[in-house]
Write an enzyme that holds these catalytic residues in place. Structure first.
Site, short mmCIF file in Angstrom:
data_model
loop_
_atom_site.label_atom_id
_atom_site.label_comp_id
_atom_site.label_asym_id
_atom_site.label_seq_id
_atom_site.Cartn_x
_atom_site.Cartn_y
_atom_site.Cartn_z
N SER A 135 47.52 44.92 31.99
CA SER A 135 46.11 44.78 32.30
C SER A 135 45.58 43.68 31.40
O SER A 135 45.67 43.78 30.17
CB SER A 135 45.39 46.10 32.02
OG SER A 135 44.00 45.95 32.17
N LYS A 161 47.37 42.95 36.41
CA LYS A 161 46.02 43.41 36.76
C LYS A 161 45.03 42.57 35.98
O LYS A 161 45.18 42.39 34.78
CB LYS A 161 45.91 44.89 36.40
CG LYS A 161 44.52 45.43 36.07
CD LYS A 161 44.59 46.95 36.01
CE LYS A 161 43.54 47.55 35.10
NZ LYS A 161 43.73 49.01 34.94
N LYS A 163 40.83 41.80 35.17
CA LYS A 163 39.51 42.41 35.20
C LYS A 163 38.55 41.46 35.89
O LYS A 163 38.60 40.24 35.67
CB LYS A 163 39.02 42.68 33.77
CG LYS A 163 39.87 43.72 33.04
CD LYS A 163 39.60 45.12 33.56
CE LYS A 163 40.36 46.17 32.76
NZ LYS A 163 40.07 47.54 33.20
N ASP A 188 40.50 44.89 38.73
CA ASP A 188 39.80 46.10 38.29
C ASP A 188 38.37 45.74 37.92
O ASP A 188 38.13 44.93 37.02
CB ASP A 188 40.53 46.69 37.07
CG ASP A 188 39.95 48.04 36.64
OD1 ASP A 188 39.00 48.52 37.28
OD2 ASP A 188 40.49 48.62 35.66
N GLU A 213 40.68 48.08 42.06
CA GLU A 213 40.45 49.30 41.28
C GLU A 213 38.96 49.50 41.00
O GLU A 213 38.28 48.58 40.52
CB GLU A 213 41.24 49.16 39.97
CG GLU A 213 41.32 50.42 39.13
CD GLU A 213 42.23 50.23 37.90
OE1 GLU A 213 43.11 49.33 37.92
OE2 GLU A 213 42.05 50.96 36.92
N ASP A 238 39.84 55.02 39.75
CA ASP A 238 40.16 55.29 38.35
C ASP A 238 39.08 56.24 37.84
O ASP A 238 39.23 57.47 37.89
CB ASP A 238 40.21 53.95 37.58
CG ASP A 238 40.34 54.08 36.07
OD1 ASP A 238 40.21 55.20 35.54
OD2 ASP A 238 40.54 53.06 35.38
N LYS A 262 44.97 58.87 34.56
CA LYS A 262 44.91 58.70 33.11
C LYS A 262 44.87 60.09 32.48
O LYS A 262 44.00 60.90 32.83
CB LYS A 262 43.66 57.92 32.70
CG LYS A 262 43.72 56.45 33.06
CD LYS A 262 42.49 55.71 32.60
CE LYS A 262 42.62 54.21 32.93
NZ LYS A 262 41.34 53.50 32.74
N GLY A 290 46.01 52.85 31.62
CA GLY A 290 46.02 52.79 30.16
C GLY A 290 44.61 52.79 29.59
O GLY A 290 43.65 52.43 30.29
O1 OSB Z 1 39.84 50.61 33.55
O2 OSB Z 1 41.91 50.68 33.26
C1 OSB Z 1 40.79 50.56 32.80
C2 OSB Z 1 41.01 49.80 29.06
C3 OSB Z 1 39.93 50.50 28.59
C4 OSB Z 1 39.13 51.17 29.48
C5 OSB Z 1 39.40 51.15 30.84
C6 OSB Z 1 40.51 50.46 31.32
C7 OSB Z 1 41.31 49.75 30.40
C8 OSB Z 1 42.44 48.93 30.79
C9 OSB Z 1 43.47 48.71 29.73
O3 OSB Z 1 42.53 48.37 31.85
C10 OSB Z 1 44.81 49.19 30.08
C11 OSB Z 1 45.74 49.14 28.90
O4 OSB Z 1 45.80 50.11 28.13
O5 OSB Z 1 46.41 48.12 28.75
MG MG Z 2 40.52 50.89 35.55
#
Ligand code: OSB
Ligand code: MG
Length: 368
Positions: A135, A161, A163, A188, A213, A238, A262, A290
């Site tokens: 991510s 992935k 953001k 995401d 996402e 999510d 999660k 994550g």
């Molecule tokens: O939406 O998946 C998410 C990190 C913090 C809060 C929300 C998210 C995330 C990530 C990080 O996308 C994923 C990772 O741990 O690498």
């Molecule tokens: Mg997410």
């Protein structure tokens, strides 16, 4: 067994690179670690909560108080035959699932050590190699993002992935797809859009994304159903999925075609297993999300990801992407083809570096 005492610690751990989502930037983590004691054995859990209540309602501060004042008193001294009982013993608590999950996962670890088996086997996991993705947070420029993706693709990660948020979506994704025509790509939004943005979200269909996402509100499934009906791309929920009941309702409404699980968000392994089974029976792919976990949380994520329904690459990636030095040894490592081999040792299967944890600890409490 009876849980005799619970040690809580908060550690502070700087990220090697800041992580930015549509809801904000994180430069370092304030992580609650839970150590449970029973019959001369211990189990470790990690609370996946964010520092601030921006991803969900919980924060490090709220989780600390909830574990100390509610979760711990509900389970201390109780006769526990199976870790799943932690979920029922604490079910009276509304919300606060990351606080509950931190303790629940610790008890699973303890039980795995008691039976001298790897946690992933105790959970019913069958996959002896799990697929990993990364991510990547929002970057200053598209050029910086492309460079990061290049690094991760070269490292072997099987899915990228990125953001997105309003203003950093269509053109940015277009640039990524142009540069990397063949990668498994996902976006995401962390709830940054509304149904007023349908036109823009539909345009993302051009990029052959594996999924999009959580585009809409964190607590919504109704609008997501309306959006999914208009998109070719699969929606993956999510934030909206806190339980197997939420998964059932979301799938009933066709609000998504994929679910991200999660551990913290669903209160631990017991509920995660239920969601995985529910989705597997219906051919709905799931994958492990994550929360910027340190090694203990990461190890629990690896264990969960061995369940058969986890068929898409997760956000489970190498320790070195996050930390100069992790709190477990060895650190989590990823093979050149973007996989993790679950460890064979008992419990989480990694050694917890207690000396390092002690050095990182900013507060401690013992509940007994
Ligand atoms: O939406 O998946 C998410 C990190 C913090 C809060 C929300 C998210 C995330 C990530 C990080 O996308 C994923 C990772 O741990 O690498
Ligand atoms: Mg997410």
């Amino acid at each position: 067994m009876k849980i005799e005492r619970i040690e809580l610690r908060e550690i502070q751990l700087p990220l090697v690179t800041p992580f930015e989502t549509s809801f904000g930037q994180t430069t370092g983590r304030q992580i609650i670690l839970v150590k449970v004691f029973a019959e001369g054995l211990i189990g470790w859990g990690e609370c996946t909560v964010g520092e601030n209540p921006f991803y969900n309602h919980e924060s490090t501060e709220s989780a600390w108080a909830t574990i100390r004042d509610y979760v711990a008193p509900m389970i201390l001294g109780q006769d526990i035959e199976a870790p799943s009982q932690i979920t029922s013993l604490t079910a009276k608590i509304r919300g606060n699932k990351m606080a509950r999950g931190a303790v629940e996962t610790a008890v699973w670890e303890l039980e795995a050590r008691r039976q001298n088996v790897p946690l992933w086997k105790l959970l019913g996991g069958t996959q002896t190699e799990i697929a990993c993705g990364v991510s990547i947070g929002l970057q200053e420029t598209d050029a910086a993002l492309l460079k990061k993706i290049e690094t991760e693709v070269s490292a072997g990660y099987q899915r990228i992935k990125i953001k997105i948020k309003p203003g950093r979506d269509y053109e940015m994704t277009k640039a990524v797809r142009k540069e990397f025509p063949n990668i498994k790509l996902t976006v995401d939004a962390n709830s940054a859009y509304t149904l007023n943005d349908v036109k823009l979200l539909k345009k993302l269909d051009e990029f052959d994304l594996l999924l999009i996402e959580q585009p809409l509100a964190y607590d919504d499934i109704i609008d997501h159903a309306e959006l999914q009906a208009q998109l070719k791309t699969a929606i993956c929920l999510d934030e909206s999925i806190l339980s197997v009941d939420d998964a059932r309702k979301a799938l009933k409404l066709n609000a998504c075609r994929i679910i991200n699980i999660k551990l913290g968000r669903v209160a631990g392994h017991t509920e995660a297993q239920k969601i995985e089974a529910y989705c597997r029976e219906r051919n709905i792919p799931v994958w492990c999300g994550g929360m910027l976990e340190a090694g203990i949380g990461r190890a629990h994520n690896i264990a969960m990801s061995t369940l058969a329904g986890f068929t898409l690459p997760g956000d489970v990636s190498a320790s070195k992407r996050y930390w100069a030095e992790d709190i477990i040894t060895p650190p989590v490592e990823v093979t050149p083809h973007g996989t993790i081999i679950p460890p064979t040792g008992a419990g989480i299967g990694f050694e917890v570096n207690e000396k390092r944890i002690e050095a990182l600890t900013v507060r401690k409490d013992l509940i007994q």
